[in-house]
Structures are given as C-alpha cells and as structure tokens.
Design an enzyme around this catalytic site. Structure first.
Site, PDB file in Angstrom:
ATOM      1  N   GLY A 183     -81.126 -93.157   4.028  1.00  0.00           N
ATOM      2  CA  GLY A 183     -80.089 -92.270   4.547  1.00  0.00           C
ATOM      3  C   GLY A 183     -79.063 -91.877   3.499  1.00  0.00           C
ATOM      4  O   GLY A 183     -78.310 -90.919   3.682  1.00  0.00           O
ATOM      5  N   GLY A 225     -84.674 -95.026   7.385  1.00  0.00           N
ATOM      6  CA  GLY A 225     -85.082 -94.334   6.161  1.00  0.00           C
ATOM      7  C   GLY A 225     -83.948 -94.314   5.158  1.00  0.00           C
ATOM      8  O   GLY A 225     -82.855 -94.813   5.421  1.00  0.00           O
ATOM      9  N   ARG A 285     -80.255 -98.512  -8.645  1.00  0.00           N
ATOM     10  CA  ARG A 285     -80.995 -99.753  -8.458  1.00  0.00           C
ATOM     11  C   ARG A 285     -82.363 -99.648  -9.133  1.00  0.00           C
ATOM     12  O   ARG A 285     -82.925 -98.561  -9.259  1.00  0.00           O
ATOM     13  CB  ARG A 285     -81.197-100.026  -6.966  1.00  0.00           C
ATOM     14  CG  ARG A 285     -79.913 -99.927  -6.182  1.00  0.00           C
ATOM     15  CD  ARG A 285     -80.025-100.617  -4.865  1.00  0.00           C
ATOM     16  NE  ARG A 285     -80.827 -99.902  -3.891  1.00  0.00           N
ATOM     17  CZ  ARG A 285     -80.908-100.294  -2.613  1.00  0.00           C
ATOM     18  NH1 ARG A 285     -80.268-101.370  -2.208  1.00  0.00           N
ATOM     19  NH2 ARG A 285     -81.640 -99.608  -1.764  1.00  0.00           N
ATOM     20  N   ASP A 300     -72.820 -90.285   6.167  1.00  0.00           N
ATOM     21  CA  ASP A 300     -72.393 -89.215   5.269  1.00  0.00           C
ATOM     22  C   ASP A 300     -73.169 -89.212   3.953  1.00  0.00           C
ATOM     23  O   ASP A 300     -72.880 -88.413   3.063  1.00  0.00           O
ATOM     24  CB  ASP A 300     -70.886 -89.331   4.985  1.00  0.00           C
ATOM     25  CG  ASP A 300     -70.516 -90.693   4.428  1.00  0.00           C
ATOM     26  OD1 ASP A 300     -71.434 -91.488   4.115  1.00  0.00           O
ATOM     27  OD2 ASP A 300     -69.309 -90.971   4.293  1.00  0.00           O
ATOM     28  N   GLY A 301     -74.117 -90.135   3.811  1.00  0.00           N
ATOM     29  CA  GLY A 301     -74.922 -90.159   2.597  1.00  0.00           C
ATOM     30  C   GLY A 301     -74.226 -90.771   1.397  1.00  0.00           C
ATOM     31  O   GLY A 301     -74.778 -90.802   0.301  1.00  0.00           O
ATOM     32  N   ASP A 339     -85.719-103.805   8.004  1.00  0.00           N
ATOM     33  CA  ASP A 339     -85.670-102.693   7.052  1.00  0.00           C
ATOM     34  C   ASP A 339     -84.988-103.107   5.746  1.00  0.00           C
ATOM     35  O   ASP A 339     -84.974-102.332   4.790  1.00  0.00           O
ATOM     36  CB  ASP A 339     -84.952-101.479   7.662  1.00  0.00           C
ATOM     37  CG  ASP A 339     -83.597-101.823   8.237  1.00  0.00           C
ATOM     38  OD1 ASP A 339     -83.545-102.644   9.174  1.00  0.00           O
ATOM     39  OD2 ASP A 339     -82.585-101.298   7.747  1.00  0.00           O
ATOM     40  N   ASN A 340     -84.442-104.313   5.707  1.00  0.00           N
ATOM     41  CA  ASN A 340     -83.826-104.796   4.467  1.00  0.00           C
ATOM     42  C   ASN A 340     -84.653-105.895   3.809  1.00  0.00           C
ATOM     43  O   ASN A 340     -84.177-106.566   2.890  1.00  0.00           O
ATOM     44  CB  ASN A 340     -82.414-105.321   4.753  1.00  0.00           C
ATOM     45  CG  ASN A 340     -81.459-104.199   5.137  1.00  0.00           C
ATOM     46  OD1 ASN A 340     -81.695-103.035   4.821  1.00  0.00           O
ATOM     47  ND2 ASN A 340     -80.395-104.539   5.827  1.00  0.00           N
TER      48      ASN A 340
HETATM   49  P1  AMP Z   1     -78.077-100.853   6.016  1.00  0.00           P
HETATM   50  O1  AMP Z   1     -77.529-101.627   7.181  1.00  0.00           O
HETATM   51  O2  AMP Z   1     -77.075-100.582   4.939  1.00  0.00           O
HETATM   52  O3  AMP Z   1     -79.329-101.432   5.485  1.00  0.00           O
HETATM   53  O4  AMP Z   1     -78.436 -99.383   6.566  1.00  0.00           O
HETATM   54  C1  AMP Z   1     -79.223 -99.148   7.696  1.00  0.00           C
HETATM   55  C2  AMP Z   1     -79.640 -97.697   7.712  1.00  0.00           C
HETATM   56  O5  AMP Z   1     -78.490 -96.846   7.781  1.00  0.00           O
HETATM   57  C3  AMP Z   1     -80.423 -97.226   6.506  1.00  0.00           C
HETATM   58  O6  AMP Z   1     -81.385 -96.328   6.952  1.00  0.00           O
HETATM   59  C4  AMP Z   1     -79.380 -96.570   5.648  1.00  0.00           C
HETATM   60  O7  AMP Z   1     -79.932 -95.607   4.780  1.00  0.00           O
HETATM   61  C5  AMP Z   1     -78.493 -95.926   6.695  1.00  0.00           C
HETATM   62  N1  AMP Z   1     -77.112 -95.749   6.212  1.00  0.00           N
HETATM   63  C6  AMP Z   1     -76.178 -96.696   5.987  1.00  0.00           C
HETATM   64  N2  AMP Z   1     -75.036 -96.152   5.543  1.00  0.00           N
HETATM   65  C7  AMP Z   1     -75.241 -94.812   5.489  1.00  0.00           C
HETATM   66  C8  AMP Z   1     -74.436 -93.678   5.118  1.00  0.00           C
HETATM   67  N3  AMP Z   1     -73.173 -93.823   4.715  1.00  0.00           N
HETATM   68  N4  AMP Z   1     -75.002 -92.457   5.186  1.00  0.00           N
HETATM   69  C9  AMP Z   1     -76.269 -92.292   5.596  1.00  0.00           C
HETATM   70  N5  AMP Z   1     -77.058 -93.300   5.964  1.00  0.00           N
HETATM   71  C10 AMP Z   1     -76.570 -94.546   5.916  1.00  0.00           C
HETATM   72 MG    MG Z   2     -80.744-101.127   4.325  1.00  0.00          MG
END
Ligand code: AMP
Ligand code: MG
Length: 492
Positions: A94, A92, A177, A126-127, A259-260
């Site tokens: 995040g 989701g 974005r 950490d969001g 998810d991407n």
């Molecule tokens: P990504 O590999 O960047 O596509 O991220 C995979 C998942 O991890 C997604 O659900 C992102 O929202 C979550 N995510 C990545 N980095 C963070 C972060 N620093 N804080 C919270 N969620 C994260």
């Molecule tokens: Mg992603």
C-alpha cells in the site's frame, strides 16, 4: 568489485516475470525536497556500491523515489493476510514499491522503497511513512543483523518536506529495504481461489530459495505434493528458528500478522516492535494490541498458528491434510531445538539437559517478578563468579536472586566449561547493546532536525552489540524513567 554509480549495478526484476495478476507496474511518487538522512555503507558494499556511489545525485534520486532503478521494473505487489487472527482479505504494497533486484555474487537482492506513494493497494492509506517509523525500521534491521538474527536490511533513509497526517502533522520519509524477497505467507494466502497462480508463486519461490525441496516427478502430482510438503517443512524450520532468536534477545515483533511473515524466515516489517527493557513475560510492545495477541510469550504459538494458515492455503494445491498436519507438528521440536541451543550459549553451558527446564523457568520467573532488565541480566551473569555485585544490583530482592544463583552455580559446576571459556561464550551470546525504545526515540528526535549523528552512533554500537565500548555506558544502561511513557503503536 564495486561501482561508483547506482546506475552501473547489474539489475533485474525476476518477480516481474510472474503473471501480471501478482502486481501493478507503476511509478513511485516523488517527494518534496528529499534529503539523504543516512546511507548504510555495509549494505551498500553488499550490493556492490562504493562509498562514492552514495554521494551521487542518482543515488538520492533512486532511494527517494524520484526515479526507478536502471534495469529494474518498478511495481507494487498484491497479497492478503490474517490480521490479529482475522481474515483481512486483500492487502498488498500500500505504500511500498519494488524497484527490482541487484545481482550480486551472493544472489539477487531486491530493493524496495517504503513510503514511496499511493498504489492500487493503498486502501484508506496515504502511501506515505513518517520519519519516526522509517528511522525505527532503519535502525532495527541493522540491530538484528548485528545480533545475527535473520532480517531484511536497509540501505538508506530519506526525509522530505511533505506533510504526513497522523495523530499530529509529521514529515514524510522513505526507507529503502533490501531482501532476497519480500514475499510473505499472505502472498500465498491471496491465491486460494486461483490454484494455478499459487502454483506459479510456489515454483518461483522454491526455485529461488528452496531448490533442495524440489522433488522431480515429470509432471506427476505426487512429485508436486512432495515438493509442497518439503517446502512447508523448510519454511517451518526457518520460522521456528527466527522466533526462537527473537525470544532469546527479548524482541517483540508487535504485528505478527500473516502478511508480515517472510516466506524465507527473515524478520520483516518493523512497525511497533520493541526490545524489552524490564522483563515481563506477557510484555506487549504494540500499544494498539490491547488483547496482547502478540505479547512476548505468545510469539512462538502465534508463529505456529501463522504457519498453519500458510499450510491451509497450500492445501488448495492438493496435498493431503494429514500430510500438511504432520509437517506442522515439526514446529514445536524445531522451536525447542533452536531455543535451547540459544539458551545453552546464553547461559554458558555445554549442552542442554532435560533438567534445565526447571531452573530456566525459575530464571524467567525471577526476572519477571523483579522486572529485571532483560539484556543486562544475561550479560552480567557471565561474570557473576568474580563480580556478583553488578549482577545482584539488578534485583530489588537480592536474596531471591542469590537463591537462584545457587542453582546456576551448581549447574555450571556439574557440566563445567573452563571459566574463561564460559565467560567468552556468554559474552558472544548476550549483547551489551540492544535498540532500546528510548535510544531509538533520541535518534528520531535528532533526525526530525536533520541530524543523523545519533543514528551513526547507534549503528556503530549495534553492528557489534557484543563488544563493550568504553565511553558508551549510557547506551547499555536500562531505560530512564521518562521512557516508561513512550508508547509505540501501529501508526506509522
Ligand atoms: P502493516 O500493519 O504496516 O503491515 O500494514 C498493513 C497493510 O496496510 C499493508 O498492506 C500496508 O501496505 C498497508 N498500509 C499501512 N500503512 C499505509 C499507508 N500509510 N498508506 C497505504 N497503505 C498502508
Ligand atoms: Mg506489513
């Protein structure tokens, strides 16, 4: 027609009208002393914002997450996905917040902040996002747009003083974005236990982006199934075209998790991506991808696999597995069509012929063996008839390059375009400038010091990457030696 304040845009949030299980409404977390590092005038104009609007305090408030978009409805969306081939369960937004959509003459465009704070889907994160990854996303999406490759866009990047803990302490940043939707394959995969919710998502996406796939049936399941099959086929077509476009500019996505993967076939989630410098067939751009699952030459089959995951999710809505499989078998011909038509333009041909497969294979082998520069090899091939030296200079084994050229000359003579027409066609298909890692790195180093001049320069070049500009030779040059040590990982 444009407005001088972001508050005056006409807005909505159609995604927020889906059932409540799809998202959590919540506010963004404000940043400490946010500063607008860069705003993208061309995206602003697309949204109906004037140049003036970008200088207003309310613009910074919105793109930094200090407050929502007027008329929007801020939320974080839930989705699931397969990461590196393994079911990861619920993921989701995040660290992303959907602010709502701007209604433009070309349709709704959603604004989403990335790095805007914790959400219920943050898991261990950490969001936040750091300057490094935010600048990389900002530049890459505009570079793709300039190349004519389907992509999410970026409106602004904001930096702040908040510390963010990665391998070292870095500073927080937020990128805004822009896309018609941020729904992913994983958004569908999330609802396999709740077919009625998957159906709601399907209806939402089909109505907005694939209305031509709707088969009217007055409540008859055969109509519903036919719609699903047509929808899947359309997603396959767009995704095959997208990955073909990546292949022929040497772009590696880096994290092709489901998810991407955008459901509308745009490049989404720029993380450890890379444009290749020296061509390597199995080039891995993501330092974390030790197995090379997402290597350059693996991307088409990974896209096919991702589509198979999407099809498997859609199976819970009732279409016959054989019918789903039949749609999936369209991937390879769709990919080859798009790939060949790109190569026709890149090599300056009239049309693809079956016999081309052999000398194109030899081309890749030549580049690979000699680690020739991906971008320059194509670009300089256009003028090889008048200036063979600048092309041959890219190869350490000149004899091998000359031998390949004999085949190429024979091919373009057999099916000749007038010379000037061929050169013009090739120069419109082979960029001079791509976002090489070291160029992004220099822009990041400046951005860390609140200096956006490199971003400005890169955007100018990358928006029209086929136009050679005197004075910018360094931006077209192969990567310098120091860039060999640049590692890009999932850390962002
Ligand atoms: P990504 O590999 O960047 O596509 O991220 C995979 C998942 O991890 C997604 O659900 C992102 O929202 C979550 N995510 C990545 N980095 C963070 C972060 N620093 N804080 C919270 N969620 C994260
Ligand atoms: Mg992603």
């Amino acid at each position: 027609m444009s407005v001088d304040s972001i508050d005056d845009l006409s807005t909505d949030n159609s995604f927020a009208r889906l059932p409540g299980q799809f998202y959590t409404r919540l506010n963004t977390q404000p940043l400490d002393r946010p500063r607008l590092l860069h705003a993208n005038v061309s995206v602003a104009h697309m949204l109906g914002l004037s140049d003036e609007a970008l200088t207003r305090p309310e613009f910074l408030d919105v793109v930094s997450g200090n407050r929502g978009l007027r008329g929007g409805d801020t939320l974080a969306a839930v989705y699931s996905g397969h990461q590196f081939g393994v079911w990861a369960g619920q993921l989701g937004d995040g660290r992303a917040h959907l602010l709502g959509e701007v209604l433009t003459p070309q349709g709704g465009l959603e604004l989403q902040l990335k790095g805007s704070g914790l959400t219920p889907y943050s898991r261990m994160g950490d969001g936040r996002a750091v300057i490094r990854s935010s600048v990389r996303e900002y530049l890459a999406s505009e570079a793709m747009e300039g190349l004519g490759i389907a992509t999410t866009r970026a409106l602004a990047v904001v930096t702040a003083q908040d510390p963010v803990y990665r391998e070292t302490v870095e500073r927080a940043a937020v990128v805004t974005r822009v896309s018609p939707t941020f729904v992913r394959f994983g958004s569908f995969e999330h609802w396999t236990q709740h077919p009625e919710l998957m159906q709601a998502l399907l209806d939402y996406i089909v109505d907005r982006f694939y209305p031509e796939c709707r088969v009217d049936s007055a409540g008859d399941t055969r109509g519903t199934h036919a719609t699903i099959l047509r929808f899947l086929r359309a997603v396959i077509r767009r995704s095959a075209k997208l990955v073909a476009d990546w292949q022929t500019v040497g772009f590696c996505h880096g994290v092709m998790n489901t998810d991407n993967m955008s459901i509308i076939g745009v490049t989404l989630d720029y993380g450890p991506y890379g444009f290749m410098d020296a061509f390597q067939i199995g080039h891995i751009c993501n330092h974390t991808d030790t197995q090379g699952r997402y290597a350059w030459n693996a991307q088409p089959s990974v896209m096919h696999w991702n589509l198979y995951r999407l099809a498997s999710a859609l199976a819970v809505l009732g279409p016959e597995p054989d019918d789903l499989r039949e749609q999936l078998s369209g991937f390879e011909p769709d990919f080859l069509d798009a790939y060949h038509s790109n190569l026709v333009r890149k090599f300056g041909l009239r049309a693809w012929q079956d016999a081309d497969e052999a000398w194109v294979d030899d081309w890749w082998r030549l580049l690979h063996t000699q680690q020739a520069d991906f971008t320059l090899s194509f670009r300089r091939l256009a003028t090889v008839t008048t200036d063979p030296e600048s092309f041959l200079g890219l190869f350490s084994d000149r004899e091998a390059a000359k031998a390949w050229l004999e085949n190429y000359h024979a091919r373009i003579e057999r099916d000749a375009l007038p010379e000037q027409e061929r050169i013009a066609q090739m120069n419109q298909a082979n960029p001079v400038y791509v976002l090489r890692n070291h160029l992004a790195e220099l822009a990041i180093q400046a951005a860390e010091k609140d200096d956006a001049t490199e971003i400005d320069t890169l955007l100018k070049l990358l928006r029209t990457p086929y136009v050679e500009r005197p004075g910018y030779e360094a931006y077209a040059a192969p990567a310098p030696d120091w860039a060999r040590d640049l590692h890009v990982s999932c850390s962002s």
